[in-house]
Design an enzyme around this catalytic site. Structure first.
Site, PDB file in Angstrom:
ATOM      1  N   LYS A 152      65.267  58.610  44.508  1.00  0.00           N
ATOM      2  CA  LYS A 152      63.961  58.291  43.944  1.00  0.00           C
ATOM      3  C   LYS A 152      64.100  57.298  42.796  1.00  0.00           C
ATOM      4  O   LYS A 152      63.335  56.329  42.690  1.00  0.00           O
ATOM      5  CB  LYS A 152      63.302  59.585  43.460  1.00  0.00           C
ATOM      6  CG  LYS A 152      61.956  59.399  42.757  1.00  0.00           C
ATOM      7  CD  LYS A 152      62.058  59.639  41.277  1.00  0.00           C
ATOM      8  CE  LYS A 152      60.676  59.610  40.616  1.00  0.00           C
ATOM      9  NZ  LYS A 152      60.766  59.582  39.142  1.00  0.00           N
ATOM     10  N   ASN A 153      65.083  57.495  41.922  1.00  0.00           N
ATOM     11  CA  ASN A 153      65.214  56.629  40.753  1.00  0.00           C
ATOM     12  C   ASN A 153      65.685  55.225  41.111  1.00  0.00           C
ATOM     13  O   ASN A 153      65.533  54.297  40.312  1.00  0.00           O
ATOM     14  CB  ASN A 153      66.151  57.269  39.729  1.00  0.00           C
ATOM     15  CG  ASN A 153      65.530  58.470  39.039  1.00  0.00           C
ATOM     16  OD1 ASN A 153      64.302  58.623  39.027  1.00  0.00           O
ATOM     17  ND2 ASN A 153      66.347  59.331  38.466  1.00  0.00           N
TER      18      ASN A 153
ATOM     19  N   CYS B  17      55.545  61.524  34.148  1.00  0.00           N
ATOM     20  CA  CYS B  17      55.725  62.826  33.507  1.00  0.00           C
ATOM     21  C   CYS B  17      55.580  62.728  31.999  1.00  0.00           C
ATOM     22  O   CYS B  17      56.066  61.783  31.374  1.00  0.00           O
ATOM     23  CB  CYS B  17      57.113  63.389  33.843  1.00  0.00           C
ATOM     24  SG  CYS B  17      57.347  63.772  35.582  1.00  0.00           S
TER      25      CYS B  17
ATOM     26  N   ARG C 172      58.406  58.164  24.905  1.00  0.00           N
ATOM     27  CA  ARG C 172      59.442  57.410  25.618  1.00  0.00           C
ATOM     28  C   ARG C 172      59.103  55.934  25.464  1.00  0.00           C
ATOM     29  O   ARG C 172      58.564  55.312  26.366  1.00  0.00           O
ATOM     30  CB  ARG C 172      59.498  57.826  27.098  1.00  0.00           C
ATOM     31  CG  ARG C 172      59.982  59.246  27.281  1.00  0.00           C
ATOM     32  CD  ARG C 172      60.293  59.533  28.747  1.00  0.00           C
ATOM     33  NE  ARG C 172      59.091  59.663  29.552  1.00  0.00           N
ATOM     34  CZ  ARG C 172      59.099  59.762  30.884  1.00  0.00           C
ATOM     35  NH1 ARG C 172      60.226  59.721  31.538  1.00  0.00           N
ATOM     36  NH2 ARG C 172      57.967  59.903  31.544  1.00  0.00           N
TER      37      ARG C 172
ATOM     38  N   ASP D 183      67.849  64.957  33.984  1.00  0.00           N
ATOM     39  CA  ASP D 183      66.980  65.306  35.103  1.00  0.00           C
ATOM     40  C   ASP D 183      67.374  66.624  35.771  1.00  0.00           C
ATOM     41  O   ASP D 183      66.601  67.164  36.563  1.00  0.00           O
ATOM     42  CB  ASP D 183      66.985  64.193  36.150  1.00  0.00           C
ATOM     43  CG  ASP D 183      66.062  63.040  35.776  1.00  0.00           C
ATOM     44  OD1 ASP D 183      65.303  63.181  34.810  1.00  0.00           O
ATOM     45  OD2 ASP D 183      66.109  61.996  36.452  1.00  0.00           O
TER      46      ASP D 183
ATOM     47  N   ARG E  46      56.240  63.895  43.582  1.00  0.00           N
ATOM     48  CA  ARG E  46      56.669  62.582  43.104  1.00  0.00           C
ATOM     49  C   ARG E  46      58.150  62.338  43.349  1.00  0.00           C
ATOM     50  O   ARG E  46      58.591  61.181  43.346  1.00  0.00           O
ATOM     51  CB  ARG E  46      56.379  62.433  41.603  1.00  0.00           C
ATOM     52  CG  ARG E  46      54.900  62.307  41.245  1.00  0.00           C
ATOM     53  CD  ARG E  46      54.731  62.001  39.764  1.00  0.00           C
ATOM     54  NE  ARG E  46      55.610  60.914  39.374  1.00  0.00           N
ATOM     55  CZ  ARG E  46      56.557  61.011  38.450  1.00  0.00           C
ATOM     56  NH1 ARG E  46      56.754  62.137  37.795  1.00  0.00           N
ATOM     57  NH2 ARG E  46      57.323  59.980  38.160  1.00  0.00           N
TER      58      ARG E  46
END
Length: 429
Positions: A22-23, A116, A121, A304, A397
């Site tokens: 995903k990243n 999220c 951030r 994560d 997600r």
């Protein structure tokens, strides 16, 4: 709205196939903007973030075709369409559109990213990099405006090791004039994945995966075909699930080297693990021992996986301390674990877990973010009785076919529509 229900206590056994990362996907899709002809990305996970980014590329004039796990992007008719609102607000990774559009069009208007809620951030390191390359950056009415007459290579030192800033600067720099050097760059495998795609498109990049990346800008980039690496966070989540409830679980399509820190901690807890080139095998484990964990930038323990791992520690004997040095607000799952009977408390950046003090009990809980949702899934599988998880749009997600994969291992997990009363109750909580 839907909720996820899990009847806990069932042992898990079998094989689970890991999807594409995903990243990586959320950076590779915007990177396709930089090409002048079609780009095909294979091994894409079927998750909501991928769908949103595909729709955003179409908003700026691109054409996308999704077939199975492959996405083909036709960037020829893309233009610097302002994206101040709408879908960009729904995911954090929309900020990669800044670097890609700045690199291609020398301008962009992108709304501040969503995703999220993990506390502050900031994207200051992204902006620092863009400005060093010659862009003028302003914040106007909640959107970031980027403008440049031309982009020129520069030496950029990141004050904080940041995956997002490293990738975003790479995207902007590959079509800049001259050499860009990114110092104190992040080293994550996903950065190497993005660099591999860009190199296949004709970019000149050296040092990806080290703390110094050198980029010699080129005038144009062509299309290519690229396959995404396996998702190390999804793999790590299933490793944690297997350590908690597995009898014999084979995790397939994984790169064990990307998970060395997790493997080391699980073995320290007493989990039996075997690895080969692209598989991880976890045997039935007896009593688990508590351990202390501190999240760090790669190759350290990934933030994560902190939340799912914290759940696993509630099953381990003794006291464990989990410290998150990356996101100090990444403990919103703790209240939900306490609702299920866990003996856990938060002090500053650390969670203190007194394991084995009680058995988790099924309860109604809410996922506040993607990895908190994963943590609650782990808890539901461990718990006695039925756990109901709301907020599962966060889970969608980042985890492809979650229920199907867990059912394949023997879990009792399913979805149900929420009633109007349940929706009101969740919204007012």
């Amino acid at each position: 709205m839907e909720k996820l229900l899990i009847e806990g206590g069932y042992p898990l056994e079998g094989k689970v196939d890991i999807s594409g990362a995903k990243n990586s996907a959320v950076a590779l899709i915007p990177a396709a903007i930089l090409a002048d002809s079609k780009v095909t990305i294979d091994n894409l996970p079927k998750i909501s973030d991928v769908q949103l980014l595909s729709e955003l590329l179409e908003e700026i004039g691109g054409t996308t075709e999704l077939s199975g796990d492959s996405l083909t992007v036709y960037p020829e008719n893309m233009f610097a369409m302002p994206l101040p609102n709408g879908r960009v607000k729904k995911l954090r990774a929309s900020y990669y559109l800044m670097g890609a559009m700045l690199g291609k069009f020398k301008k962009a208007v992108i709304g501040l990213p969503g995703g999220c809620n993990l506390g502050p951030r900031p994207i200051d390191q992204h902006i620092k990099g863009f400005e060093a390359l010659g862009a003028r950056v302003t914040n106007e009415q909640g959107a970031i405006y980027l403008r440049a007459d031309e982009l020129r290579g520069a030496k950029i030192y990141l004050d904080v090791v940041s995956v997002g800033a490293t990738i975003n600067i790479m995207l902007a720099a590959v079509r800049a004039k001259g050499r860009t050097i990114i110092e104190n760059a992040a080293k994550e495998p996903e950065i190497i994945d993005v660099a591999t795609l860009l190199t296949s498109m004709g970019a000149q990049i050296k040092g990806a995966g080290t703390n110094v990346i050198r980029i010699d800008g080129v005038d144009e980039l062509h299309g290519c075909r690229h396959s995404i690496i396996p998702d190390r966070i999804e793999a790590g989540t299933y490793m944690i699930i297997s350590a908690a409830m597995g009898q014999q679980v084979l995790i397939d399509n994984v790169i064990p080297d990307h998970l060395e820190s997790l493997i080391a901690k699980l073995r320290e807890m007493g989990v039996h693990i075997e690895t080969n080139d692209d598989q991880i095998y976890i045997h039935h484990t007896g009593n688990l021992k508590g351990v202390d964990v501190k999240t760090l930038v790669y190759p350290g323990f990934p933030t994560d996986l902190q939340q799912p791992f914290t759940t696993l520690l509630t099953k381990a004997s003794g006291t464990s301390i989990v410290t998150d040095t990356i996101y100090n607000a990444r403990f919103k799952h703790i209240d939900e674990l306490r609702r299920m009977g866990a003996n856990v408390k938060v002090e500053g950046r650390s969670a203190i877990i007194n394991g084995c003090s009680s058995v988790l009990q099924g309860s109604k809980v809410k996922a506040s973010d993607l990895r908190a949702g994963a943590a609650l899934v782990v808890a539901g599988l461990m718990a006695k009785g039925v756990t109901e998880i709301s907020g599962i749009e966060h889970i969608d997600r980042g985890y492809e076919f979650l229920e199907e994969k867990l059912v394949g291992l023997g879990a009792k997990i399913w979805r149900e529509k929420m009633t109007k009363e349940e929706i009101k109750e969740v919204e007012n909580a």
